[in-house]
Design an enzyme around this catalytic site. Structure first.
Site, PDB file in Angstrom:
ATOM      1  N   ARG A 136      -6.331  19.925   8.439  1.00 28.82           N
ATOM      2  CA  ARG A 136      -5.123  19.901   9.270  1.00 28.82           C
ATOM      3  C   ARG A 136      -4.807  21.293   9.811  1.00 28.82           C
ATOM      4  NH1 ARG A 136      -1.917  15.378   9.315  1.00 28.82           N
ATOM      5  NH2 ARG A 136      -2.496  13.735   7.838  1.00 28.82           N
TER       6      ARG A 136
ATOM      7  N   LYS B 271     -13.006   3.556   1.646  1.00 32.49           N
ATOM      8  CA  LYS B 271     -12.625   3.620   3.054  1.00 32.49           C
ATOM      9  C   LYS B 271     -13.795   4.178   3.855  1.00 32.49           C
ATOM     10  CE  LYS B 271      -8.443   5.056   4.002  1.00 32.49           C
ATOM     11  NZ  LYS B 271      -7.226   5.918   4.013  1.00 32.49           N
TER      12      LYS B 271
ATOM     13  N   ARG C 163       0.842  -1.206   0.000  1.00 28.48           N
ATOM     14  CA  ARG C 163       0.000   0.000   0.000  1.00 28.48           C
ATOM     15  C   ARG C 163       0.869   1.244   0.000  1.00 28.48           C
ATOM     16  NH1 ARG C 163      -1.601   2.974   4.792  1.00 28.48           N
ATOM     17  NH2 ARG C 163      -3.307   4.418   4.353  1.00 28.48           N
TER      18      ARG C 163
END
Length: 576
Positions: free
Chosen positions: A175, A318, A133
């Protein structure tokens, strides 16, 4: 030439008193305790057909297998003992022999600074990695291209193993900004987040998301790095959010932010993600793991793009945002599989919901025949420690028992101190857990699943044959469809999937119980069958005299008419 013992016919759905019912009665697996603590009697129990369960044959006493990477050589012996214990009575020969021991649950390893060299990728592959990954949140295209090329080099050189390549998009992450140095925050003090750029002081820091102020409300709980620190929103202005520190700690630059119970109103696929997706198309990766998918439309949009590019890449969604939970069924239906991304999922939702959601997502994927991966914190302590916590070992075992196709390592292999040990621990724990699982359990809604296509019915009956006769299954595929279908039914034996397509071989590396093998097909079916069985025998995957179930079915006919499907049981003959 291999012997054909039986079966070439069509099957009907099992009814009362069918082979399915009888096999479930006769082959009811012994309990875990009976496998670990065999009867003390020196005489093996007699085989008798009564309503009581059949006891396992007496074997030498088995010991509980230690879970440690250093015990790899011992675990194979112990697993052989456990499988001998499951054999019925004193019947010998092919019909009750167990298939070769091989780990079925696949391991996904994130490649990063600790593992991005040729030597480390080779070692990870030897330790048990099935999927490499790449996390696009870190690194650049040049560094990821290097890893992709190394994995492809490994695949070209390896004769009996193959590694799939997964590209994981960054997604719409919120973030905090840059700080000149980390700030130590204490419980009770005030702290401010602002959408003004370039702010980084002892009591205020920038956020990289312009709608941040609009997305949060007074009373919301703001989490840093999934809960390592938490802030209570007290008030807000046009460009700032004032908070009270609830759980203090050290705030560094560019920390991940979540609001408990809410998802950011950002597109699931950002401009950076589209650049990374194009990079994946150009480099022929096998899977995309798409971050923060909120609805099925995102999946359709990506699949349409891939179709327009002529790219054969599967999409793994996901599940990590609060908004995705109400749309689980439609999202998973549109995709090729799902990843239970427990980090952000546990930040946006109460953490006590995560184990229940993990079980539910695995159940949905299993019922739809989709791949499913459990990720995040599986061996987190091994980033800095050489051995795992006992809770982490149990976490891996639970994911295996729940039926996950894959289990994933993130920081453990990307930047951890012990990446090879972490992969070995995951391999050992999964292998040991699988040895204790009852073989041949069917999904509970199997009746609805195999009505849709003739291939599904044959996959069902091939699974019953594997479970009843103790055989491995051999399938030939050019699309991967039949191998994936068989994997969904979880037969007791290994699924040896032969394909003449390299891309299909790599993709099948993710699916539970599938051992993908590349081999050129000839125009003659019998010649190809014989060649495949000889190859398996020469590589020690099957033994002379062992029986295998050979399945000819699927959406793309090979050596058969569209309307013809069959299953054969063949005895492996001696090689020339």
């Amino acid at each position: 030439m291999s012997q054909v013992r039986s079966i070439q016919t069509s099957f009907s759905r099992p009814t009362s008193g069918s082979t399915h019912d009888r096999s479930q009665t006769l082959l009811k697996p012994p309990s875990f305790s009976s496998k670990i603590f065999p009867p003390k009697s020196n005489n093996p129990p007699k085989l008798c057909f009564t309503t009581s369960p059949i006891n396992a044959r007496k074997s030498s006493s088995a010991e509980v297998v230690p879970v440690s990477p250093e015990d790899d050589s011992k675990i194979e012996e112990e697993l052989q003992k456990l499988h001998v214990l499951q054999q019925v009575g004193n019947v010998s020969g092919g019909i009750w022999s167990k298939p070769m021991i091989k780990r079925k649950t696949k391991i996904v390893c994130t490649i990063g600074p600790s593992t991005n060299t040729k030597e480390m990728i080779w070692k990870l592959a030897e330790a048990g990695m099935n999927v490499a990954r790449m996390n696009m949140s870190h690194g650049d295209h040049a560094s990821h291209k290097k890893v992709i090329d190394l994995v492809k080099e490994y695949n070209a050189q390896s004769k009996d193993n193959v590694i799939a390549i997964m590209l994981d998009t960054k997604g719409p992450e919120v973030r905090s900004g840059d700080l000149p140095q980390p700030i130590m925050l204490k419980t009770g003090q005030e702290f401010t987040f602002t959408i003004q750029s370039g702010v980084g002081t002892a009591d205020c820091v920038s956020v990289n998301y312009d709608d941040f102020v609009n997305d949060v409300e007074e009373g919301d709980m703001l989490l840093v790095d999934g809960g390592m620190m938490s802030f209570l929103v007290k008030s807000k202005t046009a460009d700032s959010v004032k908070c009270e520190v609830i759980d203090g700690g050290e705030l560094a630059s560019r920390r991940h932010l979540n609001v408990r119970g809410k998802s950011a109103t950002l597109p699931s696929i950002t401009e950076k993600d589209w650049d990374d997706i194009k990079f994946g198309v150009d480099n022929e990766v096998d899977f995309y793991a798409v971050s923060f998918v909120k609805d099925a439309q995102v999946v359709h949009e990506l699949k349409n793009y891939l179709k327009s590019c002529g790219a054969d890449i599967h999409v793994i969604v996901k599940i990590e945002s609060a908004d995705s939970i109400p749309n689980l069924h439609s999202i998973i239906t549109a995709s090729d599989g799902a990843m239970v991304a427990r980090g952000d999922l546990g930040a946006e939702l109460p953490i006590e919901e995560v184990p229940l959601l993990q079980e539910e997502i695995i159940r949905i994927c299993r019922s739809m025949g989709k791949a499913v991966i459990v990720a995040t914190n599986m061996l987190e302590s091994m980033i800095v420690h050489p051995t795992p916590t006992r809770a982490e070992v149990s976490d891996i075992a639970i994911a295996v028992r729940e039926g996950s196709d894959g289990i994933m390592l993130s920081g453990e292999t990307a930047h951890g101190k012990f990446p090879i040990k972490a992969a070995k621990v995951m391999h050992t724990v999964a292998l040991r857990t699988e040895a204790a699982l009852p073989n041949g359990q069917m999904p509970p809604n199997i009746g609805q699943v195999f009505k849709n296509h003739m291939s599904e019915m044959f996959a069902y009956h091939a699974t019953m044959m594997s479970n009843t006769l103790g055989t491995s299954t051999v399938v030939f595929t050019r699309s991967g469809f039949m191998a994936i279908l068989l994997s969904h039914y979880r037969p007791a034996g290994t699924i040896f999937a032969f394909t003449d397509q390299k891309r299909v071989q790599q993709r099948l590396a993710l699916y539970q119980g599938v051992c993908p093998i590349y081999m050129e097909f000839s125009d003659d079916a019998e010649e190809t069958f014989t060649k495949a069985l000889d190859l398996l025998q020469k590589n020690g995957m099957v033994k002379e005299g062992e029986e295998v179930a050979l399945v000819q079915s699927g959406r793309q006919p090979i050596w058969r008419f569209h309307s013809t499907h069959n299953i054969q049981v063949r005895t492996v003959a001696a090689t020339n």
